[in-house]
Scaffold this motif. Structure first.
Motif, mmCIF file in Angstrom:
data_model
loop_
_atom_site.group_PDB
_atom_site.id
_atom_site.type_symbol
_atom_site.label_atom_id
_atom_site.label_comp_id
_atom_site.label_asym_id
_atom_site.label_seq_id
_atom_site.Cartn_x
_atom_site.Cartn_y
_atom_site.Cartn_z
ATOM 1 N N ILE A 13 1.160 -0.995 -0.417
ATOM 2 C CA ILE A 13 0.232 0.127 -0.266
ATOM 3 C C ILE A 13 0.582 1.484 -0.336
ATOM 4 O O ILE A 13 0.782 2.328 -0.446
ATOM 5 N N LEU A 14 1.734 1.391 1.222
ATOM 6 C CA LEU A 14 2.427 2.722 0.987
ATOM 7 C C LEU A 14 3.478 2.548 -0.732
ATOM 8 O O LEU A 14 3.842 3.465 -1.188
ATOM 9 N N PRO B 66 4.278 4.758 -6.732
ATOM 10 C CA PRO B 66 3.912 4.066 -7.616
ATOM 11 C C PRO B 66 5.032 4.043 -8.595
ATOM 12 O O PRO B 66 4.472 2.866 -9.349
ATOM 13 N N ASP C 160 2.758 1.448 -3.277
ATOM 14 C CA ASP C 160 1.009 2.016 -4.300
ATOM 15 C C ASP C 160 0.955 3.646 -3.886
ATOM 16 O O ASP C 160 0.631 4.584 -5.157
ATOM 17 N N ALA C 161 1.103 4.107 -3.238
ATOM 18 C CA ALA C 161 0.610 5.460 -2.717
ATOM 19 C C ALA C 161 1.688 6.448 -2.430
ATOM 20 O O ALA C 161 1.755 7.626 -3.169
ATOM 21 N N PHE C 162 3.129 5.997 -2.337
ATOM 22 C CA PHE C 162 4.411 7.158 -2.591
ATOM 23 C C PHE C 162 5.828 7.069 -3.353
ATOM 24 O O PHE C 162 6.197 7.870 -3.729
#
Lengths: 209, 222
Positions: free
Chosen positions: A89-90, A96, A92-94
């Protein structure tokens, strides 16, 4: 009389060389073969594994006296999976772009034998700080070997290092260096050299030459 | 408390705590993740429509990519084709009938060697030639099939005609690396035969659809 508890510093140092998870325990081989054809992917994978091993070892050691024996492995997998999904998730968020490049490899940290090996083999029987150091050491020890292998495979296979071309443009790529079999050869060579350097007693059952 | 009940309660508690941690983080960052995915698509379309160089498009922050996309790009639905299929494509918002043949960007997807391959292809609607292509998602072997995402591979498709199908129906043929000689031939990737075949299959299927829809565009729809 029970043995003296393992200190965090000795737990960390032991995993770098003496009990290195890749060179000595021959664990984490799948990812060693899969990602070491690119140094950048290897580095991100290693950072993810260090985070997962350290965090899961710490949490398991904190909970070790409360985890029922019947479900201990299920609980370990659940905790490991949670940390891996956190990494995904991290990314994907920061980060990508890197997340897209790594594709399924990050998720595969869940199945890395080193993570579960350290939680089951060390964190379940040791104090949290020692388990954290052991997890960090296992991750760093794994990373050193993988980065060394990647530093050989990427230049020979793609003519680059960290994505930057370092060999002449007319360099003929060694295609075998970017596919899994070369990972086997490179890893076997590293293990062979490491054991030569370490010396020590021959394996039980080994016949003299 | 019985041992069995204790085991069940502990398992449920651990699941709730760690499931909650993951779900909470996901909920917290879901908007940002969706924005990243959308910005990645918008950067590719801006580049394929010639509105930004690849480097400039890649350097656009998500909010600027969204703003430029909204101002400079519009979507259009083509079709229905002979089998009732429609497709959404993208074109420059400034395109008019007087400005000449449109550059249209179509999404494509299909099964690769390991997993789905997705991307966008730009077609010159007048000449029916490929103006650009970007493979945005794939799980092909890094260094081998994974080379489809390299700009050098995408450049091999530049200018290739889609309106000259061979007798076997293939509009484009991916051949051994270094042996492309005909206008409809494209150099494949050495060491990645399965990926090369998959790309050929996906591109030809997409080209069939595009050519059919361009023959019966159905007019622009808002």
């Amino acid at each position: 009389m029970s043995p003296a508890p393992v200190t965090p510093s000795s737990a960390f140092r032991r995993m770098l060389w003496e009990d290195n998870p890749v060179l000595v325990q021959t664990l984490g081989i799948c990812s060693t073969l899969a990602v070491t054809n690119l140094v950048k992917n290897t580095l991100i994978m290693c950072l993810g594994l260090i985070f997962t091993t350290a965090c899961s070892s710490l949490v398991i050691a904190v909970l070790r006296d409360r985890i029922p024996k019947q479900v201990r492995m299920m609980v370990q997998v659940l905790i490991i999976a949670a940390f891996v999904i956190v990494i995904k998730i991290l990314l994907d968020a920061f980060l990508p772009d890197i997340s897209r490049e790594l594709g399924p490899y990050v998720g595969l940290i869940i199945t890395n034998c080193i993570v579960m090996g350290r939680t089951e083999g060390f964190a379940m029987g040791n104090r949290p700080l020692a388990a954290l150091a052991d997890g960090l050491g296992a991750g760093v020890g794994y990373s050193l070997v993988l980065l060394a292998i990647a530093a050989v495979r990427e230049p020979l296979g793609l003519g680059s290092f960290f994505g930057v071309p370092i060999l002449p443009t007319d360099w003929t790529r060694w295609n075998i260096m970017v596919i899994a079999p070369s990972g086997f050869f490179a890893l076997a060579t590293f293990i062979w050299v490491a054991r030569l350097v370490k010396g020590g007693a021959p394996r039980p059952g080994a016949r003299p030459a | 408390m019985s041992q069995k009940l204790r085991v069940v309660l502990f398992t449920v508690a651990v699941t709730i705590v760690f499931g909650g941690l993951v779900s909470g983080l996901n909920a917290l960052l879901a908007d940002r993740i969706a924005l990243n995915a959308q910005a990645a698509r918008q950067r590719v379309i801006l580049h394929l429509l010639g509105l930004a160089t690849p480097e400039a498009a890649a350097a656009l922050p998500a909010d600027q990519a969204a703003a430029r996309f909204a101002a400079e790009v519009r979507s259009r639905t083509l079709g229905p084709g002979p089998d009732g299929t429609t497709a959404v494509c993208f074109e420059r918002a400034a395109t008019t009938a007087a400005s000449g043949p449109a550059l249209l960007v179509f999404p494509f997807a299909g099964q690769g060697f390991w997993d789905a391959i997705r991307g966008y292809v730009a077609i010159d609607a007048g000449s029916r030639r490929i103006a650009g292509i970007v493979f945005t998602e794939h799980a092909e072997t890094p260094g081998l099939g994974g080379r489809i995402s390299e700009p050098g591979f995408a450049a091999r498709f530049q200018g290739k005609p889609l309106d000259q199908p061979a007798p076997d129906g293939r509009r484009l043929r991916l051949v051994s690396e270094g042996s492309a000689a005909q206008p409809t031939e494209i150099d494949g990737l050495t060491g990645a035969s399965e990926t090369t075949r998959a790309v050929e299959r996906i591109i030809n299927r997409t080209a069939d659809l595009i050519i059919a829809l361009l023959a019966n565009p159905g007019g622009p729809q808002p």
